[in-house]
Design a protein around this motif. Structure first.
Motif, short mmCIF file in Angstrom:
data_model
loop_
_atom_site.label_atom_id
_atom_site.label_comp_id
_atom_site.label_asym_id
_atom_site.label_seq_id
_atom_site.Cartn_x
_atom_site.Cartn_y
_atom_site.Cartn_z
N THR A 150 0.84 -1.21 0.00
CA THR A 150 0.00 0.00 0.00
C THR A 150 0.87 1.25 0.00
OG1 THR A 150 -0.24 0.25 2.43
CG2 THR A 150 -1.78 -1.23 1.30
N VAL A 151 2.00 1.20 0.70
CA VAL A 151 2.92 2.34 0.70
C VAL A 151 3.43 2.58 -0.72
CG1 VAL A 151 5.14 3.23 1.53
CG2 VAL A 151 3.61 2.00 3.10
N ASP A 152 3.87 1.52 -1.39
CA ASP A 152 4.36 1.65 -2.76
C ASP A 152 3.28 2.22 -3.68
OD1 ASP A 152 6.82 0.57 -2.04
OD2 ASP A 152 6.24 -1.49 -2.58
N ALA A 153 2.06 1.72 -3.50
CA ALA A 153 0.96 2.15 -4.37
C ALA A 153 0.62 3.63 -4.15
CB ALA A 153 -0.27 1.28 -4.11
N MET A 154 0.59 4.06 -2.90
CA MET A 154 0.25 5.46 -2.63
C MET A 154 1.36 6.40 -3.11
SD MET A 154 -1.90 5.44 0.97
CE MET A 154 -0.97 4.18 1.85
N LEU A 155 2.60 6.00 -2.93
CA LEU A 155 3.70 6.82 -3.45
C LEU A 155 3.61 6.95 -4.97
CD1 LEU A 155 6.76 5.54 -1.35
CD2 LEU A 155 5.52 7.69 -1.06
N ALA A 156 3.22 5.85 -5.61
CA ALA A 156 3.14 5.85 -7.09
C ALA A 156 2.12 6.85 -7.60
CB ALA A 156 2.81 4.45 -7.58
N THR A 157 1.08 7.16 -6.82
CA THR A 157 0.06 8.12 -7.29
C THR A 157 0.66 9.52 -7.44
OG1 THR A 157 -0.69 8.71 -5.05
CG2 THR A 157 -1.78 6.84 -6.13
N GLY A 158 1.78 9.77 -6.77
CA GLY A 158 2.45 11.06 -6.89
C GLY A 158 3.71 10.98 -7.73
N GLY A 159 3.86 9.87 -8.46
CA GLY A 159 5.01 9.71 -9.34
C GLY A 159 6.29 9.36 -8.60
N LEU A 160 6.18 8.85 -7.37
CA LEU A 160 7.36 8.51 -6.58
C LEU A 160 7.47 7.00 -6.37
CD1 LEU A 160 7.17 11.21 -3.73
CD2 LEU A 160 8.42 11.35 -5.90
N SER A 161 8.66 6.57 -6.00
CA SER A 161 8.87 5.20 -5.53
C SER A 161 9.69 5.29 -4.26
CB SER A 161 9.61 4.36 -6.58
OG SER A 161 10.98 4.72 -6.64
N LEU B 62 -4.74 6.65 -10.52
CA LEU B 62 -5.40 5.36 -10.29
C LEU B 62 -4.66 4.24 -11.00
CD1 LEU B 62 -7.72 3.72 -9.12
CD2 LEU B 62 -9.06 4.28 -11.16
N ALA B 63 -4.23 4.50 -12.24
CA ALA B 63 -3.49 3.48 -13.00
C ALA B 63 -2.18 3.15 -12.30
CB ALA B 63 -3.23 3.97 -14.41
N ALA B 64 -1.50 4.17 -11.75
CA ALA B 64 -0.24 3.94 -11.04
C ALA B 64 -0.48 3.13 -9.77
CB ALA B 64 0.41 5.27 -10.70
N LEU B 65 -1.55 3.44 -9.06
CA LEU B 65 -1.88 2.71 -7.83
C LEU B 65 -2.16 1.24 -8.14
CD1 LEU B 65 -4.04 3.84 -4.87
CD2 LEU B 65 -4.69 1.74 -6.04
N LYS B 66 -2.95 1.00 -9.18
CA LYS B 66 -3.33 -0.38 -9.51
C LYS B 66 -2.15 -1.20 -10.05
CE LYS B 66 -8.32 -0.16 -10.14
NZ LYS B 66 -8.53 -1.30 -9.23
N LYS B 67 -1.15 -0.53 -10.56
CA LYS B 67 0.03 -1.28 -11.02
C LYS B 67 0.72 -1.97 -9.83
CE LYS B 67 4.28 -0.78 -13.72
NZ LYS B 67 5.14 0.16 -14.49
N ASP B 68 0.74 -1.30 -8.69
CA ASP B 68 1.35 -1.88 -7.48
C ASP B 68 0.35 -2.66 -6.64
OD1 ASP B 68 4.23 -1.11 -7.24
OD2 ASP B 68 3.42 0.90 -7.47
N PHE B 69 -0.92 -2.31 -6.75
CA PHE B 69 -1.95 -2.93 -5.90
C PHE B 69 -3.21 -3.11 -6.74
CE2 PHE B 69 -4.52 -3.78 -2.27
CZ PHE B 69 -3.69 -3.98 -1.18
N PRO B 70 -3.28 -4.19 -7.54
CA PRO B 70 -4.35 -4.34 -8.54
C PRO B 70 -5.77 -4.25 -8.00
CG PRO B 70 -2.63 -5.96 -8.89
CD PRO B 70 -2.31 -5.29 -7.59
N THR B 71 -6.00 -4.64 -6.75
CA THR B 71 -7.36 -4.62 -6.23
C THR B 71 -7.68 -3.36 -5.43
OG1 THR B 71 -6.74 -5.79 -4.19
CG2 THR B 71 -7.38 -7.14 -6.08
N GLY B 72 -6.74 -2.41 -5.39
CA GLY B 72 -6.98 -1.17 -4.68
C GLY B 72 -7.76 -0.17 -5.52
N TYR B 73 -8.29 0.85 -4.87
CA TYR B 73 -9.01 1.90 -5.59
C TYR B 73 -8.94 3.19 -4.78
CZ TYR B 73 -12.85 0.23 -2.53
OH TYR B 73 -13.61 -0.19 -1.47
N ILE B 74 -9.34 4.29 -5.38
CA ILE B 74 -9.29 5.60 -4.75
C ILE B 74 -10.72 6.08 -4.50
CG2 ILE B 74 -8.58 8.01 -5.02
CD1 ILE B 74 -6.32 6.99 -6.87
N ALA B 75 -10.98 6.54 -3.29
CA ALA B 75 -12.31 7.04 -2.95
C ALA B 75 -12.18 8.17 -1.94
CB ALA B 75 -13.18 5.92 -2.39
#
Length: 345
Positions: A174-185, A243-256
């Protein structure tokens, strides 16, 4: 009157045969009764067979879910069960796959990984794992001290963040996925290793890290908030790219979106964050009739379940039958079709 020897023998033979017939009838009758009793006992035993519920150790979320479901199954459906704590989902899911446990609970990312043999279950597919229902969402977030200069995910570049989380690999994702939404790793930040989120929250309170991760609404977050004079959760972008960046690291995650509430410490204004779902799961070999009955009990007893685990209050009928590219058990599908609950993605 003279009775001939022949007549005496004849009468004796008739009586003897008659007696044998009576005995034979009694034996047949006794055999029938015994068979009927045995059949009844077998049916009774089958109906009373315990449902094995796999959970993590006492004090964990899955244990609370399992204990609540077990109680409601007995109270509402008269279905006996036994909660069987294991070390974690990495142990539970293979036991479901082998038929040694009947049902359990896990987040959908673990379920997806386990079925396909990827991610947290590398090259270890569990083809007999089946979905039953999506039961409620978990809201994840990255938080900082209230006086931090970090306002967005992009502002985290170069900062110290809780990472590692060896006993909670899914949370690290989840940390990786949330960082990815801002273009970070994680390479753009300074990781500070911690075994779990509780230790990570303590590290933020102690000033050893700038950013920590936790489920929004968890009591530990309120504890840290009180200790440091306030904390803030950082919003994430709700764009298609994010959302696409988040799902790349966490396929079943979503933003709400979430809104401020008394129990959501650190949520200062309406904001978007990461969600992922918890699911009820089963082994493919559990009889369909049994899974249908259990699915119905879960779906139709939200308030009773919430008495044991308040997160059940967030359960939505429309999301019970959500497709995560893991097949649903035929028993659950039968229930959804009967109630007109459509599959969603």
């Amino acid at each position: 009157m003279v009775v001939s020897p022949f007549t005496t023998k004849l009468n004796f033979g008739q009586k003897h045969r008659s007696g044998r017939n009576v005995v034979k009838k009694l034996l047949v009758g006794a055999t029938f009764i015994m068979s009927a009793c045995l059949s009844t006992a077998m049916v009774s035993n089958a109906s009373a067979q315990l449902v094995g519920i796999g959970t993590s150790p006492q004090g964990t979320l899955t244990y609370q879910i399992g204990a609540s479901v077990s109680k409601v199954m007995q109270d509402v459906g008269k279905i006996p069960s036994r909660v069987q704590p294991q070390s974690g989902t990495s142990t539970i899911i293979p036991l479901l796959n082998s038929g040694e446990l009947d049902i359990s609970f896990a987040n959908t990312a673990e379920v997806y990984d386990a079925f396909h043999g990827v991610g947290t279950f590398p090259k270890q597919p569990n083809p007999k794992l089946r979905m039953m229902a999506v039961i409620f969402p978990i809201k994840a977030g990255l938080f900082v001290r209230a006086n931090s200069d970090i306002k967005s995910i992009k502002d985290m570049k170069g900062k110290r963040i809780v990472y590692g989380l060896a006993s909670q690999e899914i949370v690290r994702k989840t940390v990786d996925a949330m960082l990815a939404t801002g273009g970070l790793s994680i390479k753009d930040l300074t990781p500070v290793l911690a075994p779990n989120v509780v230790r990570g929250a303590d590290d933020l309170a102690a000033g050893r890290v700038d950013i920590a991760v936790f489920a929004i609404g968890a009591p530990k977050v309120a504890e840290v908030d009180a200790a440091v004079g306030g904390i803030r959760f950082i919003p994430i972008d709700n764009s298609p790219t994010a959302l696409a960046a988040l799902k790349k690291d966490f396929p079943t995650g979503y933003i709400a979106q979430i809104k401020p509430a008394p129990n959501l410490v650190g949520v200062k204004e309406p904001m978007f964050t990461m969600f992922y779902d918890y699911a009820a799961i089963a082994g493919a070999d559990v009889p369909a009739a049994r899974i249908k009955a259990i699915t119905q009990i879960i779906a139709e007893n939200r308030d009773a379940l919430a008495q044991g685990q308040p997160l059940f209050r967030q359960m939505e009928t429309a999301r019970l039958f959500t497709n995560f590219n893991v097949p649903y058990h035929p028993g659950s599908i039968a229930y959804y079709k009967e109630k007109g609950i459509a599959e969603t993605k």
